[in-house]
Design an enzyme around this catalytic site. Structure first.
Site, short mmCIF file in Angstrom:
data_model
loop_
_atom_site.label_atom_id
_atom_site.label_comp_id
_atom_site.label_asym_id
_atom_site.label_seq_id
_atom_site.Cartn_x
_atom_site.Cartn_y
_atom_site.Cartn_z
N GLU A 124 0.79 -1.22 0.00
CA GLU A 124 0.00 0.00 0.00
C GLU A 124 0.83 1.27 0.00
O GLU A 124 0.50 2.23 0.70
CB GLU A 124 -0.94 -0.02 1.21
CG GLU A 124 -0.23 -0.04 2.58
CD GLU A 124 0.05 -1.43 3.13
OE1 GLU A 124 0.03 -2.40 2.33
OE2 GLU A 124 0.25 -1.55 4.34
N HIS A 143 -8.14 -4.02 -1.37
CA HIS A 143 -7.40 -4.06 -0.10
C HIS A 143 -6.41 -2.90 -0.02
O HIS A 143 -6.37 -2.16 0.97
CB HIS A 143 -6.66 -5.39 0.01
CG HIS A 143 -5.89 -5.57 1.27
ND1 HIS A 143 -6.39 -6.19 2.39
CD2 HIS A 143 -4.63 -5.18 1.60
CE1 HIS A 143 -5.49 -6.18 3.34
NE2 HIS A 143 -4.40 -5.58 2.89
N GLU A 144 -5.62 -2.75 -1.07
CA GLU A 144 -4.59 -1.69 -1.02
C GLU A 144 -5.23 -0.31 -1.00
O GLU A 144 -4.72 0.61 -0.34
CB GLU A 144 -3.64 -1.84 -2.19
CG GLU A 144 -2.98 -3.22 -2.34
CD GLU A 144 -2.38 -3.79 -1.06
OE1 GLU A 144 -2.29 -5.01 -0.92
OE2 GLU A 144 -2.03 -3.01 -0.17
N HIS A 164 -6.27 0.55 2.47
CA HIS A 164 -5.13 1.01 3.29
C HIS A 164 -4.95 2.52 3.22
O HIS A 164 -4.28 3.10 4.10
CB HIS A 164 -3.83 0.35 2.81
CG HIS A 164 -3.51 -0.96 3.49
ND1 HIS A 164 -3.46 -1.11 4.85
CD2 HIS A 164 -3.19 -2.17 2.97
CE1 HIS A 164 -3.15 -2.35 5.15
NE2 HIS A 164 -2.98 -3.03 4.03
N GLU A 174 -4.08 -4.38 9.29
CA GLU A 174 -4.54 -5.38 8.32
C GLU A 174 -5.95 -5.90 8.57
O GLU A 174 -6.70 -6.14 7.64
CB GLU A 174 -3.55 -6.55 8.28
CG GLU A 174 -2.17 -6.15 7.79
CD GLU A 174 -2.17 -5.49 6.40
OE1 GLU A 174 -1.17 -4.85 6.05
OE2 GLU A 174 -3.18 -5.61 5.67
N ASP A 232 9.16 -10.12 10.08
CA ASP A 232 8.98 -10.99 8.92
C ASP A 232 8.68 -12.43 9.34
O ASP A 232 7.95 -13.15 8.66
CB ASP A 232 10.23 -10.97 8.04
CG ASP A 232 10.31 -9.71 7.17
OD1 ASP A 232 11.39 -9.40 6.67
OD2 ASP A 232 9.27 -9.02 7.03
N TYR A 279 -4.74 -10.39 9.55
CA TYR A 279 -5.71 -10.08 8.49
C TYR A 279 -7.07 -10.71 8.80
O TYR A 279 -8.10 -10.03 8.81
CB TYR A 279 -5.24 -10.63 7.14
CG TYR A 279 -3.97 -10.05 6.63
CD1 TYR A 279 -2.73 -10.42 7.14
CD2 TYR A 279 -3.99 -9.10 5.62
CE1 TYR A 279 -1.56 -9.87 6.66
CE2 TYR A 279 -2.82 -8.54 5.12
CZ TYR A 279 -1.62 -8.94 5.66
OH TYR A 279 -0.44 -8.39 5.17
C1 LIG Z 1 1.95 -10.03 13.70
C2 LIG Z 1 2.82 -9.65 12.55
C3 LIG Z 1 3.59 -8.44 12.90
C4 LIG Z 1 4.29 -7.76 12.03
C5 LIG Z 1 4.37 -8.14 10.59
C6 LIG Z 1 4.44 -6.91 9.73
C7 LIG Z 1 4.96 -6.94 8.52
C8 LIG Z 1 5.59 -8.18 8.01
C9 LIG Z 1 6.41 -7.99 6.77
O1 LIG Z 1 6.78 -9.26 6.33
C10 LIG Z 1 5.70 -7.26 5.65
C11 LIG Z 1 4.53 -7.69 5.14
C12 LIG Z 1 3.98 -7.02 3.99
C13 LIG Z 1 2.76 -7.42 3.45
C14 LIG Z 1 2.28 -6.79 2.27
C15 LIG Z 1 1.15 -7.14 1.67
C16 LIG Z 1 0.16 -8.09 2.28
O2 LIG Z 1 -0.95 -7.34 2.69
C17 LIG Z 1 -0.31 -9.21 1.34
C18 LIG Z 1 0.30 -10.51 1.71
C19 LIG Z 1 -0.40 -11.74 1.15
C20 LIG Z 1 -0.46 -11.72 -0.37
O3 LIG Z 1 0.59 -11.91 -1.03
O4 LIG Z 1 -1.53 -11.46 -0.89
ZN LIG Z 2 -2.69 -5.05 3.84
#
Ligand SMILES: CC/C=C\C/C=C\C[C@@H](O)/C=C/C=C/C=C\[C@@H](O)CCCC(=O)O
Ligand SMILES: [Zn+2]
Length: 622
Positions: free
Chosen positions: A275, A299-300, A303, A322, A380, A388
C-alpha cells in the site's frame, strides 16, 4: 511507547520531515547520497540514535537553519554499533550539546546502501519482461526502510518527505509520493527526478521503483504503470480501480493522497500488494484475465485510510492495519459485487486463517495471537494471515452484535478521530467502547456481554467465535458440495465427474472449492487427482490462485506430477503467499525434498532478498 523492532531513540524526537538525495548506481547495485532529518526534541538528549542496516555511513552533520551558514555546517561524531540479529545497527550521533525540549535540529547523514540491502531487489535486464534494461524496486514493510536510509524506523513515527533521485536517463523513477517533475542532471548523464509526500507517513511506506515503465490512465486520479509488455493486460484487469476508490470514500471519507496509481511489478515481488501511498505496488499474479483477483486492489485502496492514515503504533498492533483493511476491502467489494460476494470472501478468509493457525504454525504458537509479543522476534517471521483474518473476523463479529449501521458509523468516526496518528490496541478498544456508549448503548451492552477480549487478543489459535456459522453460503454451497462429491465418491469409475461442474463456478468459487479439498484430512487417491487435473485442465489454468491451490493439493497427497509442475510454477512466481507453502510442502515430501532444495539453491540469486531469506528459514526447519 516501546517499539521492540527499533533501536532508535524515537521517544526523544519528533521527526517532521526527511529530505532525501539519492543517486542510483545499477552497476554497483547501490544507492548513494544523503538524508536530512528535521527533528524536534520532545525529551532532552544529547544524541540522535537512528535505525540502520548494512549502510556505509560517510559523515553526519548538524545543518544551520539558514542555507548561507550551511557551508559552515558542523561535523558530528557518530558511532555505528554492531548489528543486531535482525534489527540492524544503531547509528548513534552525538550532538554538540544537550538538546532542550522544543528545539529543532536538522541532521544530515551522508551514506550509501549495500548491494545486499534487504529493502531492494535489483533485476538484471534478463529478469525483466523487456530484457534490455535493468529494474529496481523497494519493499520496506516492516523494518527494511533502515537498509535504505537511516531513520526512526517505527510505524509510530510519521513524517513528510521530499526526494531528489538521479538515475539512468533511459529509466523512469517513481516513489510513494507526488511526482514534482524531472530534468537532465547538470552534473551527470543521469536524469534527476523530484518527489514530495506532503502527508506524514511512517518509514515503511517510503517506496522507490526505477525501470522501463509506461502508464495508462484509469481515471482522472488513477493510472496503472508497468513495463510495456504488461500494460495492456494491466490496464484491462484494473478497470474497476476508480469505482473501488469511490466506494472506499463512501465508507471512510475523502481520499487524501491526491493520486492513486498502481504499479505492476516483475514476478519476483514478494507480496500480493503493498500500500505505498500514491503508488500501490502489486504482483503480476493478479493478472488473471477475468478481474477475479482485483480484491487485492480493493485491499490496497482501503489502506489509504486504515494503515496509511490510521496506523499501528508498533508491529504488535499490526492487526489494526490489516484486520481493518480486510474488513474495509470486503465492504468495498460488497458495494461493487454484492453481499454474497462479501460472505464468500469471508469464508475464503476463514480457510486462510485455519491454514495459518493449524498448518503453517501450531494452534498454541504465541505468534497466532492477534496481538503477539514481538520482543526479540523479526516481524517478517511473525507475518501470517492471522492479523488479516482473525482481525477482520473480530470486526465482523462486532458488526453482528451492534448492527451494520452502528458499525459503519463507528468506522467513519474511527478514521476521522485517528487520521494522521498511530495507536495501539488498548486505545482502539477504548475508542470503540466510548463510541458505542454514546451512539449505541444497546450495542455496547452486547459487546460487553459477548466479546471475550482476552481470548480474541491474547489467546493463540482460532478465535473464540466461529464466523462461518453465521454467513450467507449461497455462493459457497456449490463449492462445498463439489469438494464433498470428490472426497466421498467411493466408485472406481470416475466418469461421473465432468468439466461442467467446475467450469460453471466463478474463479472465486473454484478457489473455495479447492480450499475445501486442501483443508480436509481425508485421503485423495491419485486416480481422483489425475481425473480432476484432466477434466478441469488444471495444468494449464491461468489464474495463479487456482494453480497454486491445485499444486499444493497435489503435493499434499504426494501426486508425482506435483514435483516438476510445482517447481516449474515456483520458477515463475515470487509471491511468498504461493512460494513458501509450496516449497514447504515439497521440503516435507521425502521423495521431493532433495530436488526442491536444489531448485531453491539454484533460484536463490534471482529471488527477492526477503523471499530468499524466508524460504531459507523454512528449509532449515524442514
Ligand atoms: C503479527 C505480525 C507483525 C508484524 C508483521 C508486519 C509486517 C511483516 C512484513 O513481512 C511485511 C509484510 C507485507 C505485506 C504486504 C502485503 C500483504 O498485505 C499481502 C500478503 C499476502 C499476499 O501476497 O496477498
Ligand atoms: Zn494489507
Amino acid at each position: 511507547m516501546t517499539d521492540h523492532s527499533s533501536q532508535s531513540n524515537l521517544n526523544n524526537w519528533k521527526t517532521a520531515n526527511h529530505d532525501i538525495d539519492w543517486t542510483i548506481n545499477f552497476d554497483t547495485r547501490t544507492i548513494s547520497g544523503y538524508v536530512v532529518l528535521h527533528l524536534e526534541n520532545v525529551e532532552e538528549t544529547a544524541t540522535v540514535c537512528l535505525d540502520t542496516r548494512d549502510l556505509s555511513i560517510k559523515s553526519a552533520k548538524l545543518l544551520s537553519n539558514t542555507t548561507e551558514e550551511n557551508a559552515k555546517s558542523q561535523e558530528l561524531k557518530f558511532v555505528l554499533h554492531q548489528p543486531d540479529s535482525f534489527k540492524g545497527s544503531r547509528l548513534e550521533i552525538a550532538l554538540p550539546g544537550q538538546a532542550s525540549v522544543g528545539s529543532v535540529v536538522r541532521v544530515q547523514v551522508n551514506y550509501s546502501t549495500s548491494p545486499q540491502c534487504s529493502a531492494l531487489q535489483w533485476l538484471a535486464p534478463e529478469q525483466t519482461s523487456g530484457k534490455h534494461l535493468p529494474y529496481l524496486f523497494s519493499q520496506c514493510q516492516a523494518i527494511h526502510a533502515r537498509s535504505l536510509l537511516p531513520c526512526h524506523d517505527s510505524p509510530g513515527v510519521k513524517a513528510t518527505y521530499s526526494a531528489v533521485v538521479r538515475a539512468d536517463s533511459r529509466l523512469e523513477v517513481l516513489m510513494s509520493a507526488a511526482r514534482m517533475g524531472s530534468e537532465p542532471d547538470n552534473e551527470s548523464a543521469y536524469r534527476l527526478h523530484r518527489f514530495r509526500q506532503s502527508v506524514p507517513i511512517p518509514s515503511y511506506l517510503i517506496a522507490l521503483v526505477s525501470g522501463h515503465l509506461v502508464s495508462r490512465p484509469l481515471s482522472d486520479r488513477c493510472a496503472v504503470w508497468s513495463e510495456p509488455e504488461m500494460i495492456d493486460d494491466s490496464h484491462w484487469e484494473f478497470q474497476e480501480t476508480e469505482d473501488m476508490l469511490q466506494a472506499g470514500e463512501s465508507l471512510c471519507g475523502p481520499y487524501r493522497w491526491g493520486r492513486y496509481d498502481l504499479l505492476v511489478l516483475p514476478p519476483s515481488f514478494p507480496y500480493g500488494g503493498m500500500e505505498n501511498p500514491c503508488l500501490t505496488f502489486v504482483t503480476p499474479t493478479l493478472l488473471a484475465g477475468d478481474r477475479s483477483l482485483a480484491s487485492v486492489v480493493a485491499h490496497e485502496i482501503a489502506h489509504s485510510w486504515t494503515g496509511n492514515l490510521v496506523t499501528n503504533a508498533t508491529w504488535e498492533d499490526f492487526w489494526l492495519n490489516e484486520g481493518h483493511t480486510v474488513y474495509v476491502e470486503r465492504l468495498v467489494c460488497e458495494k461493487l459485487y454484492g453481499s454474497p460476494d462479501r460472505h464468500l470472501a469471508m469464508l475464503e478468509g476463514w480457510h486462510a486463517l485455519r491454514d495459518a493457525v493449524l498448518v503453517a504454525r501450531k494452534p498454541d504458537d504465541p505468534l497466532t495471537c492477534l496481538v503477539p509479543k514481538l520482543d526479540g522476534v523479526d516481524p517478517d517471521d511473525a507475518f501470517s494471515s492471522v492479523p488479516y483474518e482473525k482481525g477482520s473476523s473480530l470486526l465482523y463479529y462486532i458488526e453482528t452484535l451492534v448492527g451494520k449501521d452502528a458499525m459503519l458509523g463507528w468506522l467513519r468516526a474511527y478514521v476521522d478521530e485517528f487520521a494522521g496518528q498511530a495507536l495501539n490496541t488498548e486505545q482502539w478498544r477504548s475508542f470503540l467502547l466510548d463510541f458505542m456508549a454514546k451512539k449505541s448503548p444497546e450495542g455496547l451492552a452486547k459487546i460487553q456481554a459477548n466479546v471475550d477480549w482476552g481470548a480474541w487478543f491474547n489467546k493463540p489459535g482460532l478465535p473464540p467465535v466461529s464466523i462461518p456459522d453465521g454467513l450467507d453460503r449461497s455462493l459457497a454451497d456449490a463449492c462445498t458440495q463439489l469438494a464433498k462429491d470428490w472426497l466421498d465418491d467411493a466408485r472406481q469409475d470416475l466418469s461421473g465427474f465432468t468439466a461442467d461442474a467446475f467450469a460453471q463456478l466463478s474463479t472465486k468459487q473454484k478457489i473455495l472449492m479447492l480450499d475445501e479439498l486442501l483443508h480436509c484430512e481425508q485421503p485423495l487417491p491419485h486416480a481422483k487427482l489425475a481425473r480432476m487435473a484432466q477434466i478441469y485442465s488444471l495444468q494449464a489454468v491461468k489464474c495463479s490462485e487456482v494453480k497454486f491451490r491445485w499444486l499444493r493439493l497435489a503435493a499434499k497427497h504426494r501426486y508425482p506430477d506435483a514435483v516438476d509442475e510445482g517447481l516449474k510454477f515456483l520458477a515463475t512466481v515470487g509471491r511468498m503467499k504461493f512460494v513458501r507453502p509450496l516449497y514447504r510442502e515439497l521440503f516435507s515430501w521425502p521423495a521431493a525434498k532433495a530436488k526442491a532444495e536444489e531448485h531453491f539453491k539454484s533460484r536463490r540469486q534471482f529471488m527477492h532478498p526477503i523471499t530468499a531469506e524466508m524460504v531459507a528459514r523454512d528449509l532449515a526447519k524442514a
